[in-house]
Write an enzyme that holds these catalytic residues in place. Structure first.
Site, short mmCIF file in Angstrom:
data_model
loop_
_atom_site.label_atom_id
_atom_site.label_comp_id
_atom_site.label_asym_id
_atom_site.label_seq_id
_atom_site.Cartn_x
_atom_site.Cartn_y
_atom_site.Cartn_z
N HIS A 86 0.83 -1.21 0.00
CA HIS A 86 0.00 0.00 0.00
C HIS A 86 0.87 1.26 0.00
O HIS A 86 2.05 1.23 0.37
CB HIS A 86 -0.92 0.00 1.22
CG HIS A 86 -0.17 0.05 2.52
ND1 HIS A 86 0.36 1.21 3.06
CD2 HIS A 86 0.13 -0.94 3.40
CE1 HIS A 86 0.96 0.94 4.20
NE2 HIS A 86 0.84 -0.35 4.44
N GLU A 140 -2.42 -7.08 7.54
CA GLU A 140 -1.13 -6.86 8.20
C GLU A 140 -1.08 -7.55 9.56
O GLU A 140 -2.12 -7.83 10.18
CB GLU A 140 -0.87 -5.36 8.36
CG GLU A 140 0.50 -4.99 8.95
CD GLU A 140 1.69 -5.51 8.17
OE1 GLU A 140 1.84 -6.76 8.08
OE2 GLU A 140 2.49 -4.69 7.69
#
Length: 209
Positions: free
Chosen positions: A8, A83
């Protein structure tokens, strides 16, 4: 299957050097610019993508949405690639974590395979989760090109499991907006995906169904 992993774009927490983990933080202006540039580059690549996957966390979803506009693909959420949750360290800088939790910091708790800060995931748990996600991706054995928008630790795990092993796991890092390409393939009989085992693993991750 060719899997391209894109981290990201930058968030304000990235810029400040904070642990983000499971915190749902959006992209900064810098992050939007990073992903917009990468999305244009991916759209110009000769090999097209058939699928676009994303971690469900906001910073990944925002990045995937920017890419989706260039690739004309729908975004499919893939929770296995979220994550790592780092528990009580989330939202803190390294300096703040060291000052607030000196005993945990002295034990280098985030770099222990089987342990984690209170409330968080161990690296072994993340490796098992991401490995299972990769195995499920590869089960169909379709010769597809897939783009996955995910995170720094997820990219480390995917690289270690598929192409590099774990020797440089703690040193290697995928930058915000950068990409990593790996291949996923079942064996000739359609059997399980083969992975590198991490050092010291009792059972390893040699095969996940």
């Amino acid at each position: 299957m060719q899997l391209v992993v894109m981290r990201h774009g930058q968030t304000q927490a990235n810029a400040e050097g904070r642990y983000q983990g499971a915190l749902d933080i959006g992209l900064s202006d810098t992050g939007v610019a990073q992903i917009s540039a990468q999305a244009r580059a991916l759209a110009l690549a000769q090999a097209p993508f058939q699928r676009l996957l994303s971690s469900p966390l906001l910073r990944a979803r925002q990045s995937a949405a920017l890419v989706a506009g260039e690739l004309a693909l729908p975004v499919i959420l893939a929770p296995a690639f979220r994550e790592r949750h780092v528990g009580v360290f989330e939202g803190l800088t390294q300096q703040e974590a060291r000052a607030r939790y000196p005993a945990l910091w002295a034990r280098n708790i985030t770099r222990r395979w089987a342990e984690a800060p209170p409330g968080g995931e161990s690296l072994d748990e993340v490796i098992a989760r991401v490995g299972q996600g990769l195995a499920e991706l590869a089960q169909s054995c379709h010769q597809e090109r897939v783009l996955l928008v995910a995170h720094g630790v997820v990219a480390k795990v995917i690289r270690a499991l598929t192409v590099a092993g774990f020797d440089d796991f703690f040193e290697w890092q995928l930058a915000n907006g950068a990409v990593l390409e790996v291949s996923l393939a079942c064996d000739d009989a359609g059997g399980p995906l083969r992975f590198f085992a991490r050092p010291g693993s009792e059972h390893g991750l040699a095969a996940l169904n």
